[in-house]
Motif scaffolding. Structure first.
Motif, short mmCIF file in Angstrom:
data_model
loop_
_atom_site.label_atom_id
_atom_site.label_comp_id
_atom_site.label_asym_id
_atom_site.label_seq_id
_atom_site.Cartn_x
_atom_site.Cartn_y
_atom_site.Cartn_z
N GLU A 19 0.64 -1.02 -0.11
CA GLU A 19 0.08 0.08 0.01
C GLU A 19 0.75 1.45 -0.06
N THR A 20 2.04 1.28 0.84
CA THR A 20 2.85 2.31 0.68
C THR A 20 3.45 2.66 -0.68
N VAL A 21 3.90 1.35 -1.33
CA VAL A 21 4.70 1.78 -2.49
C VAL A 21 3.47 2.15 -3.68
N ARG A 22 2.29 1.69 -3.50
CA ARG A 22 1.24 1.87 -4.36
C ARG A 22 0.90 3.47 -4.12
N ALA A 23 0.96 4.04 -3.12
CA ALA A 23 0.71 5.13 -2.74
C ALA A 23 1.56 6.57 -3.28
N ILE A 24 2.94 5.96 -3.12
CA ILE A 24 4.00 6.98 -3.49
C ILE A 24 3.85 6.99 -5.09
N SER A 25 3.65 5.66 -5.87
CA SER A 25 3.76 5.84 -7.09
C SER A 25 2.26 6.28 -7.91
N GLU A 26 1.43 6.50 -7.31
CA GLU A 26 0.28 7.01 -7.84
C GLU A 26 0.61 8.39 -7.66
N LYS A 27 0.88 9.02 -6.67
CA LYS A 27 0.93 10.15 -6.33
C LYS A 27 2.24 10.98 -7.53
N ASN A 28 3.03 10.18 -7.62
CA ASN A 28 4.18 10.56 -8.61
C ASN A 28 3.61 10.49 -10.05
N VAL A 29 2.58 9.70 -10.41
CA VAL A 29 2.05 9.60 -11.78
C VAL A 29 1.18 10.69 -11.80
N ALA A 30 0.40 10.97 -10.79
CA ALA A 30 -0.58 11.98 -10.71
C ALA A 30 0.19 13.64 -11.13
N LEU A 31 1.34 13.57 -10.33
CA LEU A 31 2.27 14.91 -10.32
C LEU A 31 2.34 14.89 -11.82
N ALA A 32 3.00 13.88 -12.57
CA ALA A 32 3.57 14.19 -13.93
C ALA A 32 2.28 14.33 -14.84
N VAL A 35 1.41 17.99 -14.52
CA VAL A 35 2.57 19.03 -14.90
C VAL A 35 2.29 19.04 -16.48
N THR A 36 2.12 17.74 -17.14
CA THR A 36 2.27 17.74 -18.53
C THR A 36 0.64 18.46 -18.92
N ALA A 37 -0.42 18.04 -18.37
CA ALA A 37 -1.68 18.81 -18.77
C ALA A 37 -1.49 20.24 -18.55
N ALA A 38 -0.81 20.63 -17.67
CA ALA A 38 -0.86 22.07 -17.49
C ALA A 38 0.03 22.73 -18.57
N LEU A 61 -4.12 34.82 -22.55
CA LEU A 61 -2.91 35.05 -21.67
C LEU A 61 -3.00 36.27 -20.86
N LEU A 62 -3.65 37.10 -21.45
CA LEU A 62 -3.66 38.44 -20.86
C LEU A 62 -4.75 38.71 -19.72
N ASN A 63 -5.98 37.72 -19.76
CA ASN A 63 -6.93 38.03 -18.82
C ASN A 63 -7.29 36.81 -17.92
N SER A 64 -6.20 36.21 -17.76
CA SER A 64 -5.74 34.98 -16.41
C SER A 64 -6.94 33.49 -16.71
N VAL A 65 -7.41 33.62 -18.13
CA VAL A 65 -8.17 32.49 -18.46
C VAL A 65 -7.23 31.37 -18.67
N ALA A 66 -5.93 31.49 -19.00
CA ALA A 66 -5.10 30.58 -19.40
C ALA A 66 -4.52 29.87 -17.95
N ILE A 67 -4.44 30.75 -17.37
CA ILE A 67 -3.74 30.44 -16.02
C ILE A 67 -4.97 29.61 -15.22
N GLU A 68 -6.20 29.99 -15.23
CA GLU A 68 -7.31 29.23 -14.76
C GLU A 68 -7.20 27.64 -15.28
N ARG A 69 -7.39 27.81 -16.70
CA ARG A 69 -7.52 26.42 -17.42
C ARG A 69 -6.14 25.79 -16.93
N SER A 70 -5.23 26.08 -17.07
CA SER A 70 -4.20 25.49 -16.57
C SER A 70 -3.86 24.62 -15.29
N MET A 71 -4.55 25.49 -14.45
CA MET A 71 -4.67 25.04 -12.88
C MET A 71 -5.68 23.90 -13.01
N ARG A 72 -6.69 24.22 -13.63
CA ARG A 72 -7.85 22.92 -13.66
C ARG A 72 -7.23 21.84 -14.31
#
Length: 93
Positions: A19-32, A35-38, A61-72
């Motif tokens: 369960e520990t290995v699975r938790a760590i690997s799932e978090k790493n995959v979700a992070l990657a 980042v790729t999606a953003a 890019l000027l009215n912060s819509v791009a940042i909001e989309r990237s964060m989502r």
């Protein structure tokens, strides 16, 4: 829900339980994935910048819509993993 499972793992012979290995690997995959999606979302907004200018619209890019989309886009993979983990760990065995 996962914490009680992880709390009993150090008592076993192998301190890195499944369960520990699975938790760590799932978090790493979700992070990657996040980042790729953003990055792809920001690239898409940057590509459409001049098209928006030429069409007379305010560029994302000027009215912060791009940042909001990237964060989502960045948070979506983590949300999907959390929901999947909840369903997996809460089902009765």
């Amino acid at each position: 829900m996962r914490l009680p499972l992880m709390a009993f793992e150090p008592r076993s012979a192998n301190s890195w339980g499944l369960e520990t290995v699975r938790a760590i690997s799932e978090k790493n995959v979700a992070l990657a994935e996040g980042v790729t999606a953003a990055q792809l979302s920001l690239l898409q907004s940057a590509t459409g910048f001049w098209f928006d200018i030429w069409m007379g619209r305010a560029p994302g890019l000027l009215n912060s819509v791009a940042i909001e989309r990237s964060m989502r886009a960045a948070l979506k993979p983590a949300g999907l993993r959390v929901k999947a983990n909840y369903r997996r760990l809460s089902r009765k065995k």
